[in-house]
Motif scaffolding. Structure first.
Motif, short mmCIF file in Angstrom:
data_model
loop_
_atom_site.label_atom_id
_atom_site.label_comp_id
_atom_site.label_asym_id
_atom_site.label_seq_id
_atom_site.Cartn_x
_atom_site.Cartn_y
_atom_site.Cartn_z
N PRO A 38 0.82 -1.22 0.00
CA PRO A 38 0.00 0.00 0.00
C PRO A 38 0.85 1.26 0.00
CG PRO A 38 -0.06 -1.07 2.15
CD PRO A 38 0.64 -2.01 1.23
N VAL A 39 2.05 1.17 0.53
CA VAL A 39 2.95 2.33 0.54
C VAL A 39 3.41 2.64 -0.88
CG1 VAL A 39 5.11 3.26 1.47
CG2 VAL A 39 3.70 1.75 2.89
N LEU A 40 3.86 1.62 -1.59
CA LEU A 40 4.34 1.82 -2.96
C LEU A 40 3.21 2.17 -3.91
CD1 LEU A 40 7.08 -0.94 -3.35
CD2 LEU A 40 7.31 1.44 -2.58
N ALA A 327 -3.41 -14.10 -0.03
CA ALA A 327 -3.92 -13.48 1.20
C ALA A 327 -4.63 -12.17 0.90
CB ALA A 327 -2.77 -13.24 2.18
N MET A 328 -4.10 -11.40 -0.05
CA MET A 328 -4.73 -10.13 -0.41
C MET A 328 -6.09 -10.34 -1.07
SD MET A 328 -1.40 -8.01 -1.79
CE MET A 328 -2.35 -6.58 -2.29
N LYS A 329 -6.24 -11.47 -1.77
CA LYS A 329 -7.55 -11.79 -2.34
C LYS A 329 -8.56 -12.10 -1.23
CE LYS A 329 -5.91 -13.59 -6.78
NZ LYS A 329 -5.84 -14.78 -7.68
N LEU A 330 -8.06 -12.71 -0.16
CA LEU A 330 -8.93 -13.01 0.98
C LEU A 330 -9.31 -11.75 1.74
CD1 LEU A 330 -10.18 -15.31 2.78
CD2 LEU A 330 -8.06 -15.18 4.13
N ASP A 331 -8.33 -10.86 1.92
CA ASP A 331 -8.56 -9.64 2.70
C ASP A 331 -7.63 -8.56 2.16
OD1 ASP A 331 -8.69 -7.58 4.55
OD2 ASP A 331 -8.84 -8.92 6.27
N PRO A 332 -8.15 -7.53 1.49
CA PRO A 332 -7.30 -6.51 0.88
C PRO A 332 -6.51 -5.67 1.88
CG PRO A 332 -9.63 -5.90 0.73
CD PRO A 332 -9.59 -7.32 1.21
N GLU A 333 -6.77 -5.82 3.18
CA GLU A 333 -5.97 -5.10 4.17
C GLU A 333 -4.63 -5.79 4.44
OE1 GLU A 333 -8.17 -4.35 7.71
OE2 GLU A 333 -9.50 -2.89 6.75
N TYR A 334 -4.47 -7.00 3.92
CA TYR A 334 -3.21 -7.71 4.13
C TYR A 334 -2.12 -7.16 3.20
CZ TYR A 334 -5.21 -11.50 7.00
OH TYR A 334 -5.81 -12.24 7.99
N THR A 335 -0.91 -7.12 3.72
CA THR A 335 0.28 -6.92 2.93
C THR A 335 1.35 -7.84 3.53
OG1 THR A 335 1.82 -5.29 2.00
CG2 THR A 335 1.07 -4.89 4.27
N TYR A 336 2.62 -7.53 3.39
CA TYR A 336 3.65 -8.49 3.79
C TYR A 336 4.93 -7.79 4.21
CZ TYR A 336 6.09 -7.66 -0.67
OH TYR A 336 6.77 -7.09 -1.72
N LEU A 337 5.78 -8.56 4.87
CA LEU A 337 7.16 -8.17 5.13
C LEU A 337 8.07 -9.28 4.62
CD1 LEU A 337 6.89 -6.76 8.78
CD2 LEU A 337 7.02 -5.47 6.64
N TYR A 357 1.30 -8.46 18.40
CA TYR A 357 0.46 -8.17 17.23
C TYR A 357 -0.66 -9.17 16.98
CZ TYR A 357 4.09 -4.77 16.21
OH TYR A 357 4.96 -3.72 16.29
N GLY A 358 -0.63 -10.30 17.64
CA GLY A 358 -1.71 -11.26 17.50
C GLY A 358 -1.98 -11.66 16.06
N GLU A 359 -3.25 -11.59 15.64
CA GLU A 359 -3.65 -12.01 14.30
C GLU A 359 -3.26 -11.01 13.22
OE1 GLU A 359 -5.26 -15.05 13.48
OE2 GLU A 359 -4.40 -15.38 15.47
N ASP A 360 -2.67 -9.90 13.60
CA ASP A 360 -2.22 -8.92 12.61
C ASP A 360 -0.85 -9.27 12.05
OD1 ASP A 360 -4.54 -7.56 12.96
OD2 ASP A 360 -3.66 -5.90 14.10
N ILE A 382 2.52 -12.45 6.61
CA ILE A 382 1.36 -11.67 6.18
C ILE A 382 0.98 -10.74 7.33
CG2 ILE A 382 -1.02 -11.76 5.40
CD1 ILE A 382 1.04 -12.97 3.44
N VAL A 383 0.94 -9.45 7.07
CA VAL A 383 0.63 -8.49 8.12
C VAL A 383 -0.55 -7.62 7.70
CG1 VAL A 383 3.02 -8.46 8.91
CG2 VAL A 383 2.26 -6.74 7.28
N ARG A 384 -1.31 -7.20 8.68
CA ARG A 384 -2.47 -6.35 8.41
C ARG A 384 -2.03 -4.89 8.40
NH1 ARG A 384 -7.54 -7.53 8.20
NH2 ARG A 384 -7.24 -9.52 9.28
N PHE A 385 -2.33 -4.22 7.29
CA PHE A 385 -1.94 -2.81 7.15
C PHE A 385 -3.05 -1.90 7.64
CE2 PHE A 385 -1.90 1.18 4.75
CZ PHE A 385 -0.62 1.62 5.04
N SER A 386 -2.67 -0.92 8.45
CA SER A 386 -3.61 0.12 8.84
C SER A 386 -3.04 1.49 8.50
CB SER A 386 -3.95 0.02 10.33
OG SER A 386 -2.76 0.06 11.13
N THR A 387 -1.82 1.76 8.99
CA THR A 387 -1.15 3.03 8.68
C THR A 387 0.32 2.76 8.40
OG1 THR A 387 -0.51 3.50 10.97
CG2 THR A 387 -2.71 4.27 10.25
N VAL A 388 0.96 3.69 7.72
CA VAL A 388 2.39 3.57 7.46
C VAL A 388 3.16 3.56 8.79
CG1 VAL A 388 4.40 4.68 6.42
CG2 VAL A 388 2.21 4.64 5.19
#
Length: 447
Positions: A38-40, A327-337, A357-360, A382-388
């Motif tokens: 989401p950053v890029l 994972a992004m198809k399952l939930d568009p809030e997912y991104t990665y490291l 971070y639990g399930e995030d 797989i990490v949940r993105f909220s803010t940069v």
């Protein structure tokens, strides 16, 4: 670019139809899979070239670079556009140099070295090599589309790395020929340790035109999927197989629940609420692996011969960074490291990340061999993105507990964590592209 610029660059190609200016086509060929981040996505959505040149020879590449140097036109090299970091997206317009037609496989030597053009598709090379008793040492999950030159310019490892390490390791890259960006471009041969001047430099310090890639003897492989009630149990079993030399393996990928729930086409080999492991194992060891898995408390959900890249289902289509896509198809809030855990402290690191971070923060482990020969738990969580700010906090916390992070949300060579520590890539850019016309803006330390 002026109309005179377009005419001059077009004249460098024997066939002017290989110089493309249609806006829609140019935009398509100015893109990769940067939107995994989401950053890029926010940074690069509006970036595009002004034209695309599609050379078919080193001579055409040399002429194009000389013309662009004389006219101060930026040039961004493109392989197949399967990268995830915006490597092939021009920041300052100019020309995209599309190398897809430079796809000849010159030969595979008796010693098992493939000599190819940069546009050769890795899947084509793998299929051809196996007919001669060889196979790729490692390849990305995008193997069907990815090019050899793109993999060297922007990749690092993949399927096969559990046995053979990444591109930087064990002399997998035997040589790279590049054309420089100078008033009179030169063709420079890099062999041995010199290849590190060019590998993973995003085309910022030379255009890759010819490659010598070491292969490995082909193995008769099988695929296997095993479900475990907990991630801890799955990790223990996968770690044991990965680190024991008695097993001949090409892929060991371990997924925390609920990541497997994203694999819709192969839901039949997943188990609700359970962790999952995918293996590519020597066919001769498949029965032994199944028995070991069951003895450890796992359930074998799939076991079948591997018949090349057309095997269905092809488990590698769900591993490495393809996992992120599912994972992004399952939930568009997912991104990665992109992480590397400590082989000795990994369980403590898992626990600290879960507590914070639990399930995030969902674990997705790719075992790979490093340059010393040790097998380590690489990871593309797989990490949940909220803010940069929160994403950067995750990165900082990982590093604070000893987890290596190559930041996939950074759009320069250095920020991704793969920069060579002796600055040899920067030194090479200063020699080969002193006017900063090759993919400008992507090597942040150049001035």
């Amino acid at each position: 670019m002026t109309e005179a610029d377009h005419q001059a660059v077009s004249a460098c190609l024997a066939d002017p139809t290989r110089y493309l200016t249609n806006a829609q086509t140019v935009q398509r060929l100015s893109r990769d899979f940067y939107w995994y981040s989401p950053v890029l996505k926010a940074l690069l959505d509006d970036k595009t070239a002004e034209a695309v040149a599609q050379p078919i020879s080193i001579e055409e590449i040399t002429a194009t670079l000389a013309c662009c140097h004389a006219r101060n036109i930026p040039v961004t090299a493109r392989g197949a556009g399967t990268g995830n970091y915006g490597q092939a997206i021009p920041l300052h317009g100019g020309i995209v140099l599309d190398l897809a037609r430079m796809d000849a496989i010159e030969e595979i030597t008796p010693e098992g070295v493939a000599i190819t053009g940069p546009g050769t598709r890795l899947g084509v090379l793998e299929t051809h090599a196996r007919t001669l008793g060889w196979e790729l040492r490692c390849y990305p999950s995008t193997v069907a589309k990815a090019s050899v030159g793109g993999f060297l310019g922007g990749g690092s490892g993949g399927i096969g790395s559990v046995a053979h390490g990444g591109l930087r390791d064990f002399e997998t890259v035997r040589f790279i020929d590049v054309v420089t960006m100078e008033p009179t471009p030169r063709l420079i041969h890099h062999a041995g340790n010199q290849v590190h001047e060019v590998i993973h430099s995003w085309g910022t310090n030379g255009i890759i035109v010819r490659i010598g890639l070491a292969l490995t003897p082909a193995v008769d492989w099988a695929q296997c999927a095993v479900a475990f009630p907990t991630f801890a149990a799955a990790y223990d079993f996968s770690e044991a197989i990965a680190t024991q030399d008695t097993w001949t393996k090409r892929l060991i990928t371990t997924f925390e629940h609920p990541i497997p729930a994203a694999f819709a086409p192969i839901v039949n080999i997943t188990r609700p609420g359970q962790a999952l492991i995918f293996f590519m194992i020597a066919a001769s060891q498949l029965e032994a692996l199944q028995a070991a898995a069951e003895a450890a408390g796992g359930v074998v959900t799939h076991a079948a011969p591997y018949q090349g890249l057309r095997t269905q289902p092809l488990l590698s289509d769900y591993t490495w960074n393809h996992t992120t896509l599912w994972a992004m198809k399952l939930d568009p809030e997912y991104t990665y490291l992109q992480c590397g855990f400590s082989p000795t402290e990994v369980r403590s690191q898992f626990a600290q990340l879960k507590q914070k971070y639990g399930e995030d923060f969902l674990f997705h482990i790719e075992f790979m061999k490093n340059g010393t020969g040790a097998v380590i738990p690489g990871s593309i969580p797989i990490v949940r993105f909220s803010t940069v700010a929160r994403l950067n906090e995750m990165i900082d916390f990982c590093r604070s507990i000893g987890v290596f992070v190559a930041n996939p949300h950074s759009n320069n060579v250095e920020g991704g964590g793969r920069y060579h520590p002796d600055n040899i890539q920067l030194i090479t850019k200063q020699k080969y592209d002193p006017q900063n016309l090759l993919n400008p803006g992507k090597m942040a330390t150049f001035s």
